[in-house]
Scaffold this motif. Structure first.
Motif, PDB file in Angstrom:
ATOM      1  N   ILE A  51       0.785  -1.176   0.145  1.00 19.85           N
ATOM      2  CA  ILE A  51       0.236   0.078  -0.090  1.00 19.85           C
ATOM      3  C   ILE A  51       0.820   1.258  -0.067  1.00 19.85           C
ATOM      4  O   ILE A  51       1.804   1.341   0.849  1.00 19.85           O
ATOM      5  CB  ILE A  51      -0.773   0.025   1.272  1.00 19.85           C
ATOM      6  N   THR A  52       0.559   2.022  -0.762  1.00 20.51           N
ATOM      7  CA  THR A  52       1.241   3.354  -0.870  1.00 20.51           C
ATOM      8  C   THR A  52       0.590   4.807  -0.573  1.00 20.51           C
ATOM      9  O   THR A  52       0.999   5.739  -0.192  1.00 20.51           O
ATOM     10  CB  THR A  52       2.020   3.763  -2.454  1.00 20.51           C
ATOM     11  N   LYS A  53      -0.830   4.357  -0.638  1.00 17.58           N
ATOM     12  CA  LYS A  53      -1.725   5.596  -0.200  1.00 17.58           C
ATOM     13  C   LYS A  53      -3.068   5.059   0.193  1.00 17.58           C
ATOM     14  O   LYS A  53      -3.566   4.019  -0.342  1.00 17.58           O
ATOM     15  CB  LYS A  53      -1.910   6.506  -1.680  1.00 17.58           C
ATOM     16  N   VAL A  54      -3.702   5.509   1.255  1.00 18.91           N
ATOM     17  CA  VAL A  54      -4.966   5.217   1.747  1.00 18.91           C
ATOM     18  C   VAL A  54      -5.731   6.404   1.838  1.00 18.91           C
ATOM     19  O   VAL A  54      -5.364   7.354   2.489  1.00 18.91           O
ATOM     20  CB  VAL A  54      -4.790   4.594   3.116  1.00 18.91           C
ATOM     21  N   THR A  60      -4.312   2.757  -2.730  1.00 21.13           N
ATOM     22  CA  THR A  60      -3.464   2.624  -3.948  1.00 21.13           C
ATOM     23  C   THR A  60      -2.160   1.579  -3.638  1.00 21.13           C
ATOM     24  O   THR A  60      -1.593   1.686  -2.653  1.00 21.13           O
ATOM     25  CB  THR A  60      -2.502   3.972  -4.280  1.00 21.13           C
ATOM     26  N   ILE A  61      -2.205   0.607  -4.552  1.00 24.10           N
ATOM     27  CA  ILE A  61      -1.291  -0.550  -4.208  1.00 24.10           C
ATOM     28  C   ILE A  61      -0.222  -0.462  -5.196  1.00 24.10           C
ATOM     29  O   ILE A  61      -0.448  -0.495  -6.562  1.00 24.10           O
ATOM     30  CB  ILE A  61      -1.870  -1.744  -4.203  1.00 24.10           C
ATOM     31  N   GLY A  66       7.225   1.143  -9.839  1.00 21.36           N
ATOM     32  CA  GLY A  66       6.444   2.138 -10.714  1.00 21.36           C
ATOM     33  C   GLY A  66       5.188   1.824 -11.146  1.00 21.36           C
ATOM     34  O   GLY A  66       4.591   2.404 -12.125  1.00 21.36           O
ATOM     35  N   THR A  67       4.488   0.585 -10.882  1.00 21.25           N
ATOM     36  CA  THR A  67       3.067   0.079 -11.146  1.00 21.25           C
ATOM     37  C   THR A  67       2.334   0.159 -10.241  1.00 21.25           C
ATOM     38  O   THR A  67       2.572  -0.505  -9.047  1.00 21.25           O
ATOM     39  CB  THR A  67       3.268  -1.192 -11.790  1.00 21.25           C
TER      40      THR A  67
END
Length: 88
Positions: A51-54, A60-61, A66-67
């Motif tokens: 997870i990069t953003k919640v 956002t996973i 980069g994907t």
């Protein structure tokens, strides 16, 4: 006396089906609320990522360098222990 078997069946049904389902729902809800940046997860479709953003309803996973994909929080099936993805 004739209602005793029906009452007993309902009690057995409660402990074998209803109570475990309520427990699983409670665990799933607490897991979704605890999602944070950096957690490694598996989606309902079987996609592994970090997870990069919640946000309130979406995460956002990062599935590869980069994907990134955006998924609903409800689509998260399992929270993995840290370092699981690197070990695969």
């Amino acid at each position: 006396m004739s209602f005793l078997p029906i009452v007993l069946m309902f009690i057995v049904l409660y402990f074998l089906m209803i109570r475990p389902q309520m427990k699983r729902q409670k665990e799933q809800k607490s897991m979704m609320e605890a999602l944070a940046k950096g957690d490694e997860v598996v989606t309902a479709g079987g996609i592994l990522g970090k997870i990069t953003k919640v946000t309130d309803a979406y995460v956002t996973i990062e599935v590869a360098t980069g994907t990134e994909i955006v998924a609903q929080k409800a689509a998260i099936a399992t929270l993995l222990p840290k370092g699981t993805i690197k070990s695969l």
